[in-house]
Scaffold this motif. Sequence first.
Motif, mmCIF file in Angstrom:
data_model
loop_
_atom_site.group_PDB
_atom_site.id
_atom_site.type_symbol
_atom_site.label_atom_id
_atom_site.label_comp_id
_atom_site.label_asym_id
_atom_site.label_seq_id
_atom_site.Cartn_x
_atom_site.Cartn_y
_atom_site.Cartn_z
ATOM 1 N N GLY A 136 8.999 -1.212 15.998
ATOM 2 C CA GLY A 136 7.626 -1.177 16.484
ATOM 3 C C GLY A 136 6.968 -2.544 16.434
ATOM 4 N N ALA A 137 7.210 -3.302 15.327
ATOM 5 C CA ALA A 137 6.643 -4.644 15.224
ATOM 6 C C ALA A 137 7.245 -5.574 16.279
ATOM 7 C CB ALA A 137 6.882 -5.194 13.820
ATOM 8 N N TRP A 138 8.534 -5.389 16.551
ATOM 9 C CA TRP A 138 9.208 -6.228 17.550
ATOM 10 C C TRP A 138 8.668 -5.946 18.950
ATOM 11 C CZ3 TRP A 138 13.951 -4.697 20.572
ATOM 12 C CH2 TRP A 138 14.425 -5.773 21.341
ATOM 13 N N ARG A 139 8.442 -4.657 19.245
ATOM 14 C CA ARG A 139 7.972 -4.274 20.585
ATOM 15 C C ARG A 139 6.454 -4.139 20.654
ATOM 16 N NH1 ARG A 139 11.685 0.346 23.182
ATOM 17 N NH2 ARG A 139 10.357 -0.324 24.916
ATOM 18 N N ARG A 140 5.761 -4.438 19.535
ATOM 19 C CA ARG A 140 4.297 -4.327 19.449
ATOM 20 C C ARG A 140 3.816 -2.927 19.827
ATOM 21 N NH1 ARG A 140 1.704 -9.051 18.541
ATOM 22 N NH2 ARG A 140 2.927 -10.967 18.750
ATOM 23 N N ASN A 141 4.504 -1.951 19.264
ATOM 24 C CA ASN A 141 4.183 -0.552 19.512
ATOM 25 C C ASN A 141 3.444 0.004 18.297
ATOM 26 O OD1 ASN A 141 4.341 2.347 19.606
ATOM 27 N ND2 ASN A 141 5.960 2.169 21.134
ATOM 28 N N PRO A 142 2.117 0.212 18.380
ATOM 29 C CA PRO A 142 1.350 0.668 17.210
ATOM 30 C C PRO A 142 1.826 2.001 16.650
ATOM 31 C CG PRO A 142 -0.112 -0.135 18.936
ATOM 32 C CD PRO A 142 1.251 -0.034 19.553
ATOM 33 N N LEU A 143 2.279 2.914 17.519
ATOM 34 C CA LEU A 143 2.727 4.219 17.046
ATOM 35 C C LEU A 143 3.953 4.079 16.158
ATOM 36 C CD1 LEU A 143 2.517 7.295 17.050
ATOM 37 C CD2 LEU A 143 3.922 7.310 19.140
ATOM 38 N N TRP A 144 4.921 3.290 16.590
ATOM 39 C CA TRP A 144 6.135 3.103 15.787
ATOM 40 C C TRP A 144 5.821 2.364 14.485
ATOM 41 C CZ3 TRP A 144 10.728 1.637 19.548
ATOM 42 C CH2 TRP A 144 10.881 2.677 20.468
ATOM 43 N N MET A 145 4.916 1.389 14.545
ATOM 44 C CA MET A 145 4.548 0.680 13.321
ATOM 45 C C MET A 145 3.880 1.622 12.322
ATOM 46 S SD MET A 145 3.271 -3.150 14.407
ATOM 47 C CE MET A 145 2.282 -2.743 15.834
ATOM 48 N N SER A 146 3.163 2.603 12.825
ATOM 49 C CA SER A 146 2.452 3.527 11.937
ATOM 50 C C SER A 146 3.401 4.447 11.175
ATOM 51 C CB SER A 146 1.460 4.367 12.746
ATOM 52 O OG SER A 146 2.144 5.251 13.625
ATOM 53 N N PHE A 147 4.702 4.464 11.522
ATOM 54 C CA PHE A 147 5.683 5.257 10.773
ATOM 55 C C PHE A 147 5.852 4.742 9.347
ATOM 56 C CE2 PHE A 147 8.634 8.346 12.857
ATOM 57 C CZ PHE A 147 7.843 8.589 13.977
ATOM 58 N N ALA A 148 5.557 3.477 9.106
ATOM 59 C CA ALA A 148 5.910 2.849 7.833
ATOM 60 C C ALA A 148 5.262 3.549 6.646
ATOM 61 C CB ALA A 148 5.514 1.379 7.863
ATOM 62 N N GLN A 149 3.956 3.774 6.723
ATOM 63 C CA GLN A 149 3.257 4.320 5.566
ATOM 64 C C GLN A 149 3.634 5.773 5.246
ATOM 65 O OE1 GLN A 149 -0.135 2.523 7.548
ATOM 66 N NE2 GLN A 149 -1.026 2.081 5.544
ATOM 67 N N PRO A 150 3.655 6.682 6.225
ATOM 68 C CA PRO A 150 4.065 8.050 5.864
ATOM 69 C C PRO A 150 5.513 8.142 5.388
ATOM 70 C CG PRO A 150 3.715 7.841 8.235
ATOM 71 C CD PRO A 150 3.170 6.617 7.612
ATOM 72 N N MET A 151 6.400 7.298 5.931
ATOM 73 C CA MET A 151 7.788 7.331 5.464
ATOM 74 C C MET A 151 7.897 6.796 4.035
ATOM 75 S SD MET A 151 9.756 8.824 7.565
ATOM 76 C CE MET A 151 8.352 9.927 7.820
ATOM 77 N N ALA A 152 7.081 5.792 3.694
ATOM 78 C CA ALA A 152 7.068 5.308 2.307
ATOM 79 C C ALA A 152 6.601 6.414 1.364
ATOM 80 C CB ALA A 152 6.172 4.079 2.192
ATOM 81 N N ALA A 153 5.575 7.158 1.786
ATOM 82 C CA ALA A 153 5.084 8.270 0.970
ATOM 83 C C ALA A 153 6.140 9.368 0.860
ATOM 84 C CB ALA A 153 3.795 8.820 1.568
ATOM 85 N N ALA A 154 6.815 9.673 1.963
ATOM 86 C CA ALA A 154 7.845 10.714 1.946
ATOM 87 C C ALA A 154 9.001 10.316 1.039
ATOM 88 C CB ALA A 154 8.351 10.960 3.368
ATOM 89 N N GLN A 155 9.404 9.054 1.130
ATOM 90 C CA GLN A 155 10.492 8.581 0.271
ATOM 91 C C GLN A 155 10.125 8.744 -1.198
ATOM 92 O OE1 GLN A 155 12.352 4.442 -1.256
ATOM 93 N NE2 GLN A 155 11.592 4.427 0.837
ATOM 94 N N PHE A 156 8.902 8.366 -1.567
ATOM 95 C CA PHE A 156 8.479 8.504 -2.960
ATOM 96 C C PHE A 156 8.476 9.972 -3.390
ATOM 97 C CE2 PHE A 156 4.998 9.401 -5.940
ATOM 98 C CZ PHE A 156 5.447 8.678 -7.029
#
Length: 681
Positions: free
Chosen positions: A49-69
């Motif tokens: 997402g950061a590479w393609r400047r896609n806000p939706l894909w970048m927004s995956f980071a926080q919920p996945m970090a929470a899910a992993q924890f």
Amino acid sequence: MESLAGVAGGHESATDPSMSIEWLPELGFFALLLALAASVLQAVVPLLGAWRRNPLWMSFAQPMAAAQFCFVGLAYLALTLSFYNDLFSVAYVAQNSNSLLPWYYKLSAVWGGHEGSVLLWSLMLSAWGLAVAVFSGRLPRDLLARVLAVMGMIATGFLAFVIKTSNPFARLLPLPPGDGADLNPLLQDPGLIVHPPMLYMGYVGFSVAFSFAIAALLGGRLDAAWTRWVRPWSNIAWAFLSVGIALGSWWAYYELGWGGWWFWDPVENASLMPWLAGTALIHSLAVTEKRGTFKSWTVLLAILTFSLSLLGTFLVRSGVLTSVHAFANDPSRGTFILVLLGITVGASLLLFAFRAPRVTTRGAFSWISRDAMLLANNLLLLVMMLTVLLGTLYPLVLDALDLGQISVGPPYFNLVFVPLSAALSIFMGLGPISQWKSMKGAELRRRAWPGALVALVIGIITPLLYRGEWSLGVSLGLAMALWIVLPLGRDLLIQLRRDGPRGLKRLSRSHYGMVLGHLGLAVSITGVTLVSHYGVERNARMAPGTSVEVSGYRFTMTSLDERRGSNFIADRATIRVERDGRLVRLMHPEKRVFLASRQAMTETALAAGLLRDLYVALGEPLDGGAWAVRIQVKPFVRWLWAGALLMAIGGLLAASDKRYRLRRKNRIDATGTAPFEEVGR
């Protein structure tokens, strides 16, 4: 029904409560698989997402970090409940617990072996990732996405390691043991409850600085804003690691029965190396934020510090070391960690090699300036780290190449560390009284000589007053400690004279954190100096009714009894300590034999004080009802750990500085990006 209960928990009764939780290990393993899936998504989707400047894909980071924890936390909870409920059908529980073990040691036994300690590492890594996700919401969206993606990559490696080679939920079926083998008696101590979690929090915490550094390189941006965001995380990790190392030293001091606080053991060195590099990192970050210099150097230190944390993991868990601290395991585990270490370090340095030459540094400084003092500070810390690295790895390399076996011990490290520490203290004292960018040598001398003279005079006369004879080592150590502290006091006095109490209030938390950190180091140096030169030890043969004189104290064994604990029996001596005919303390050293393993352990008796410790440990029984007894008088030994605590408080205080809270002007714009200094692309 009874057979099922027996299989689940090694008990015979059909009403055993383990029947209701026999599915816990499978739930824990399934949670680990889900955590691995979440970490893979966290590593891949936000980065794309950061590479393609896609806000939706970048927004995956926080919920996945929470899910992993959440998933790693669920797995850890399942393992903890397995220990608490004596599920001996789980191999790891059967190997590291026992039904007679007190409940608090059952809970800490979760990380008492290899598999559980790696799971604890993974839990803390996910917790750090969640903290970044929660408390970095004002970061530029693409930078946050890259940071969490890098942390996801690290988590993927460790979770794969747990699942592939170190599964803590493996079963012993169809015939589990009726009881566990017991936790190592050495670990049945409060030190196990606090030391590993603190140490791991420090180790793993440096993954945040590493991830920020890699994210900045990936994004092609390095500026002062990057250092402002990463400094509090680095300070917090450094504080945890400082406390963890101090707790390990304290634990070894009273538990092993030899009275030492540092032995230059390879596993001790494995924690010291990232601490030295991390100390250099937090100083380098200060220069980069303040002056815009040392940019590439700071990134390299962030990579180096976390790489050394991984190296420590390899040394402890690969089986290449024989140490009281090490987990000796099969070679496949060591190979996996070595590959993970190689990929992490290799890929990071390759990225650094491509990006770092394009970083522009605008600031310049003369060789008489605070910048130069901090640079010298950094270089000396790195030389000290390389000294420890060489002394730790050289014997291993020789052995691996069949070139012979050698032992590198305290004489080597002490010979090298003392002069390096002296040189480091010189620059630590000069730093606070020097100016940024440039200053005249005459001005630096004018500011330095009063403090230097006071430190030298006090250092010389103190051993004469304390023991009536002069000692070069004591004078050098005390002068070093005073030289570190006095310039800091000079700064505070200048502020007080100039603006009164209001001037002190104007100083930032970061400044006071620096003062506490340097003061803590000076306190530790004082403790090391005095206990090393004035500590007294005597090995004696004692039986009830016998007395020994040590350093003005009279130790008399008055009785020797047997004591029974929940899972051990002990020979317990009562020793009356007197000075000048007055009772000082009744001390009760023990020699314990644990019922499950039949292993014997020494339980030291301590009479602790601010100015000295009295230390008594039972050795082995001798003929005629006597015992070998080790008696020590250790002046100022508590200052070692008090100094480390002050350093840790200083790190936390600096991390809480209000300027590290992102201001409104740093909020992300509508595209998810924010202005940075660009690295040429």
